[in-house]
Write a protein that holds these residues in place. Sequence first.
Motif, PDB file in Angstrom:
ATOM      1  N   MET A 145      21.241  51.582  14.188  1.00 53.61           N
ATOM      2  CA  MET A 145      20.989  53.022  14.209  1.00 53.61           C
ATOM      3  C   MET A 145      22.230  53.822  13.789  1.00 53.61           C
ATOM      4  O   MET A 145      22.161  54.664  12.889  1.00 53.61           O
ATOM      5  N   THR A 146      23.368  53.537  14.434  1.00 60.16           N
ATOM      6  CA  THR A 146      24.557  54.317  14.123  1.00 60.16           C
ATOM      7  C   THR A 146      25.055  54.034  12.710  1.00 60.16           C
ATOM      8  O   THR A 146      25.522  54.931  12.020  1.00 60.16           O
TER       9      THR A 146
ATOM     10  N   LEU B 123      22.571  59.295  21.497  1.00 62.99           N
ATOM     11  CA  LEU B 123      22.858  59.962  20.223  1.00 62.99           C
ATOM     12  C   LEU B 123      23.057  61.464  20.386  1.00 62.99           C
ATOM     13  O   LEU B 123      22.703  62.245  19.522  1.00 62.99           O
TER      14      LEU B 123
ATOM     15  N   PHE C 260      26.315  56.981  21.635  1.00 63.98           N
ATOM     16  CA  PHE C 260      25.691  55.900  20.874  1.00 63.98           C
ATOM     17  C   PHE C 260      24.398  55.367  21.464  1.00 63.98           C
ATOM     18  O   PHE C 260      23.705  54.597  20.820  1.00 63.98           O
TER      19      PHE C 260
ATOM     20  N   THR D  66      21.705  65.936  12.048  1.00 69.16           N
ATOM     21  CA  THR D  66      22.906  66.459  11.406  1.00 69.16           C
ATOM     22  C   THR D  66      23.367  65.549  10.272  1.00 69.16           C
ATOM     23  O   THR D  66      23.889  66.009   9.263  1.00 69.16           O
ATOM     24  N   PHE D  67      23.148  64.251  10.442  1.00 72.02           N
ATOM     25  CA  PHE D  67      23.597  63.297   9.430  1.00 72.02           C
ATOM     26  C   PHE D  67      22.838  63.474   8.114  1.00 72.02           C
ATOM     27  O   PHE D  67      23.303  63.085   7.071  1.00 72.02           O
ATOM     28  N   PHE D  68      21.643  64.043   8.203  1.00 69.60           N
ATOM     29  CA  PHE D  68      20.849  64.244   6.986  1.00 69.60           C
ATOM     30  C   PHE D  68      21.041  65.635   6.422  1.00 69.60           C
ATOM     31  O   PHE D  68      21.218  65.804   5.229  1.00 69.60           O
TER      32      PHE D  68
ATOM     33  N   LEU E 186      22.880  55.990  10.379  1.00 72.56           N
ATOM     34  CA  LEU E 186      23.203  57.420  10.413  1.00 72.56           C
ATOM     35  C   LEU E 186      24.466  57.703   9.594  1.00 72.56           C
ATOM     36  O   LEU E 186      24.538  58.690   8.852  1.00 72.56           O
TER      37      LEU E 186
ATOM     38  N   ALA F 130      23.625  57.649   6.096  1.00 71.02           N
ATOM     39  CA  ALA F 130      22.901  58.850   5.693  1.00 71.02           C
ATOM     40  C   ALA F 130      23.873  59.960   5.335  1.00 71.02           C
ATOM     41  O   ALA F 130      23.702  60.660   4.340  1.00 71.02           O
ATOM     42  N   SER F 131      24.925  60.125   6.146  1.00 69.81           N
ATOM     43  CA  SER F 131      25.830  61.234   5.873  1.00 69.81           C
ATOM     44  C   SER F 131      26.691  60.956   4.651  1.00 69.81           C
ATOM     45  O   SER F 131      27.216  61.878   4.044  1.00 69.81           O
TER      46      SER F 131
ATOM     47  N   PRO G 206      21.116  63.444  15.589  1.00 71.01           N
ATOM     48  CA  PRO G 206      20.877  62.565  14.443  1.00 71.01           C
ATOM     49  C   PRO G 206      20.524  63.320  13.161  1.00 71.01           C
ATOM     50  O   PRO G 206      20.902  62.902  12.066  1.00 71.01           O
TER      51      PRO G 206
END
Lengths: 319, 409
Positions: B78-79, A287, A284, A70-72, B82, B85-86, A68
Amino acid sequence: MSTTTASAAAGAAPVAKKAAKPPNPARIRRRRRLAQWGFIAPAVVFMALFFGYPLVRNIVMSFQDYSPSTFFTGESPFNGTDNWSNVFNDELFGKALWHTILFTIGSLIGQFCIGLGLAVFFSRRFPLNGILRSLILLPWLVPMVVSGVVWRRILDQDTGVLNSFLGTIGAGGDTPWLTSTSMALISVILVNIWIGIPFNMVILYGGLQEVPKELYEAASLDGASAWRTFRSITLPMLRPVITVVLVLGFMSTVKILDLILALTDGGPADSTQTLGTLTYQNSFVQLDFGAGAVVGNILILISAVFAVFYLRANRNEGK
Amino acid sequence: MSNRFTPGVAVPLTVVSALIGGVVLSGCGQQRDPDVYTVLNSSTDESYHRWDAQTLARCGKQLGVTIEQQSVPASQVMTKALRMASSKSLPDVLQLDASEMPTFAEAGGLIPLKDLGLSTRDIPEGIVNFGSYEGTYYGAARTVNTLALFYNKDTLDKAGLKVPTTWAEMRETAKELTHGKRYGLALSAGGAEDGVFQFTPFMWSNGGDETKLDSPEVAGALDYWKSLLKDGSLSKSTVNWTQADVNDQFMAGNAAMMINGPWQVETLNSKKGLNWGIAQIPVPEAGDDSVGPLGGGVLTVPNTGDGEREKMSAKIIGCMAGEQEQITYAINSWMVPANEKAAAVWRTKAPELAALADQVATARSRTAKLGARWSSVSLALQSAFQSALTGEPSETALKRAQKRATSGN
């Protein structure tokens, strides 16, 4: 751009101009090739963008620590074959692979045999043929998730319609369709067969229409039995269609996800986990996108092998 | 003639496809509208969506901004967040299920609410912890929920039985109420978070713990479930039921009692003539604490990098989780207000749910001990109780689960 307009004008009266001044053949060839590539380019760009990129990304991802965060941060350090060894060491993977094999083979055999039987049946003429044939299409029209939810109710051990029906005709009525670890996978396969029959039937029925009627006439003149006619005429003539049906059926069956999620959620006790549900669960629920990508790649690899078989079979057909 | 294509057509075609590609790739970045704030939640049900819209309208008016609501199914929040966020398009306020919040916090996606000026005064410690990860308070709860024992009053009265308070009593009562097509008790042991949620009150009240799944206490809880199944008091379909299925069975009269949560009350009340009551979940021995799982969403401020907007987002949360809004939301949704003063007011307005409020007082958060590791333990645990309920000895199943839960990390 002057060459463009010139050649466009040339298009209007090609014969006259050509005769007057023959253009350089090498230039024409080059221009023609450029034009061909120009028409192929959109398809290539499309494929690269929507198929190539995700595919390569998925392969790269299976060697990365993709979490997770990684998305930030955008950081996904390479971790060698960690994801792969984690997946292979997980006992669930072996189970899921085995279930996928059983599910795929079981579904394909069931769908194909019943679909072929129905196709042969409906290729005769009899009253109500058209209406019945379109009714059999019904399972195909229902979205997978809806079928899943409805079948879950039908197969409920205590309150399901199927068991109460079996009870009234005195054939048990206490079958643990989805609640026993040994029965759940079989039930899921049966539901998938039900869903897949129309597809098989329609394609095979179409194939049967292409078989020349004279062959059957000749066979009956020779006194061939029904079984002999089927084996020596129908099956060989259907071969190309059968390949298509089986390969397409394989591809849609091996990656099964929605039906199982709606029917059993992979349970009870992981007895209906397949590679499809495993990649979903890894990506999913936990994660752990790296592990999910590994299982996804394995699925792609399996499908690719069959796609190659399919292409080869088709090429031989063309010769 | 047919092969005479000119580059005059081909070049624009290529350009167009390249352009489309470019738009697809770059279309992710979004400009934020200065006066419009967005809230992402899972209120996809019509009624919840409407209640939230009303709350947001009131708060927006009070703060002088427009607040828009985006709702996606709970399993996708959640997904979706995310992905947002990206692409740097996170909402200003994000409502996460409390069990998912640690994962998002750990990834660095949330701003501590105290840094933005939100206080935790009047909020019971348990609920502050519920919205905290590693000691930092990230999520403000409006209301919380938990599980309780729902029972059909008429059925119990007719049988002359009292509402059970201990495991032995519940087993006995369930056995006596099992009759014909009706089961004494219904619960969800499905292979998803629903089942795990329902197992926790049995595991925790028996002294068991999610950090050690192979302990005798956890095995004891699982054996209790197995005994109910063996008595025939639970349907064998239990392993295939979600909590919504359990509610359907209860409403259809196929179960005399059920373990479920207050989010079913709206549906329960839609059935005329169904006379139901609610009690705390029975405990192993008289005098034990009934420890249920604390559930519900928390309001968080995602890390968007825009300090000014984040401050306003905190004000929006402050309004949404304010005392008055909590009471309104709690009465609408049948859940228990998080704030102590609000809960006191609520008790007087919804006395029939008092058992729920008591259950909340001792309830525990699922992720308090494990944080982001909860999801792997949850998966291992659901596989274990399903194996046990379908025949395997509890100890064997739980031993394997413990091994699986710890090997992944």
